[in-house]
Write an enzyme that holds these catalytic residues in place. Sequence first.
Site, PDB file in Angstrom:
ATOM      1  CB  SER A  14      -0.906   0.022   1.235  1.00 15.13           C
ATOM      2  OG  SER A  14      -1.614  -1.188   1.354  1.00 15.13           O
ATOM      3  CB  ALA A 115      15.430  -4.481  -3.063  1.00 16.28           C
ATOM      4  CD  GLU A 182     -10.922  -7.989  10.938  1.00 16.66           C
ATOM      5  OE1 GLU A 182     -11.314  -6.826  10.889  1.00 16.66           O
ATOM      6  OE2 GLU A 182      -9.928  -8.385  10.269  1.00 16.66           O
ATOM      7  CG  HIS A 435     -37.527   7.175  11.440  1.00 16.49           C
ATOM      8  ND1 HIS A 435     -37.079   6.538  12.584  1.00 16.49           N
ATOM      9  CD2 HIS A 435     -38.787   6.734  11.212  1.00 16.49           C
ATOM     10  CE1 HIS A 435     -38.068   5.765  13.035  1.00 16.49           C
ATOM     11  NE2 HIS A 435     -39.101   5.857  12.221  1.00 16.49           N
TER      12      HIS A 435
END
Length: 452
Positions: A14, A115, A182, A435
């Site tokens: 990311s 690397a 999770e 609502h």
Amino acid sequence: MAFDYDLFVIGGGSGGVRAARIASGEHGARVALAEEDRMGGTCVIRGCVPKKLMVFASSFRDGIAEARAYGWEVTARGFDWPAFRAKLDAELDRLEAAYRGGLERAGVTVFDARATLADAHSVRLATGQTVSAKHVLVATGGRPFVPEAAARAGVLTSNDIFRLDALPGSVLIVGGGFIACEFACILNGMGVKVTQLYRGEQILRGFDREARDHVAEHMREGGIDLRTGCGVAKIEAAPGGTRVVATDGQAAVFDKVVYATGRVPNTEGLGLEAAGVKLGQRGEVMVDEWSQTAVPSVYAVGDVTDRINLTPVAIREGHAFADTVFGARPVKADHALVPSAVFTRPEFGTVGLTEEAARAAGPIEVYATAFRPMRSAFAGRPERALMKLVVAADTRKVLGCHIVAPEAGEMIQLAAVAIRMGATKEDFDRTVAVHPVMAEELVTLRKPVRTA
Ligand SMILES: Cc1cc2nc3c(=O)[nH]c(=O)nc-3n(C[C@H](O)[C@H](O)[C@H](O)COP(=O)(O)OP(=O)(O)OC[C@H]3O[C@@H](n4cnc5c(N)ncnc54)[C@H](O)[C@@H]3O)c2cc1C
């Protein structure tokens, strides 16, 4: 001195991908990036994305029961993991290709190789090549940590769950953080018999206590054998699975054991310390608020710095680095009021201070309600939602918002905008309710349940 590149990014996750694309595509820098595994990193290949797809897949068990309660005649023949896995694999291939394509279109040179840092301005590739760069960005992320005895017993980590050929009949999940919780909920929803052991006294350490209790209670009600204050005393491979003796003396054989006991930064063998980069106690790269390390030409972003280990944070840090160093636009990644969600069943969304942290900082009022949402109440299901605001008694500012409810992640994203803008309790009150939705409770909380 002429460098081969203006920027060399180590790690195509990311943070690294965002930094490379912005530096090259928007600011015209000559950029190269090395990725040793699959492009996209943890989030795309073995984190947020495949996990959320598994959350969706696992939600249909209750969804089918609910459909019946609403009058639908449905017959479910069970969950077909191989069919789901094939679709998941295809989706991850598509996303990986999209990430690679994005880098190519931005003009980034990609090396499919490991690397390491050779010195302040050069990077050694596993191919034997060494390249020089004016700046190096370390964005190598983290990996699951497994204690030695568990590793010897052949336990799985979150990385392995996405690659299972078949779902186990029973699983033990060790850990109490968001990843452990999770996966306990996901596998439970898919029909696996789930036991979860956590040695701490309550799951989801660091989150709001009332919300933690609420999630734990619902996980148990949902069928997970969640045992807190209880760890693994002994673990060994056994015929047909793994035998585990818990610290409370109970022993059992599980088809599979998953360790989700934390993650460590990927800094081993990277050559960082030899080049002068300082590491912290857990091996994380030490950086300042500009993500700069002790070596001025070397920066680091994302999980490898162990600040807030979430994808949007890694992306912000990578973007801020690229704008600062290549765009002449100095920006610091802001780590305040980062909202997040835990995709348990029920889901948990949170932003700002926990009640405990707020109380330590000054006088507060706590507004909270636990109620049966209309949808599940009609279906005769027992779940309750929790909506909670933590308010500063003097300034009236909402310091924290904690929601345990279906789609809490979606709700908290919007509550976070208001809270970042400094909304007061009265601003919430002035907002007319929508609502009938669950989130209307957030603007109709009239009296504090506690003051402190
Ligand atoms: C199971 C799970 C679920 C998650 N769910 C969420 C969620 O719902 N929401 C959320 O916001 N976050 C979630 N996260 C966290 C999120 O995935 C990470 O915070 C994010 O991926 C960090 O990005 P990064 O760029 O720092 O590192 P990564 O995405 O880990 O990328 C690092 C990359 O560097 C590569 N690499 C490492 N060393 C080298 C080397 N020497 N040379 C070349 N390449 C190298 C790795 O192969 C990897 O691709 C989850 C994580 C896990 C494990």
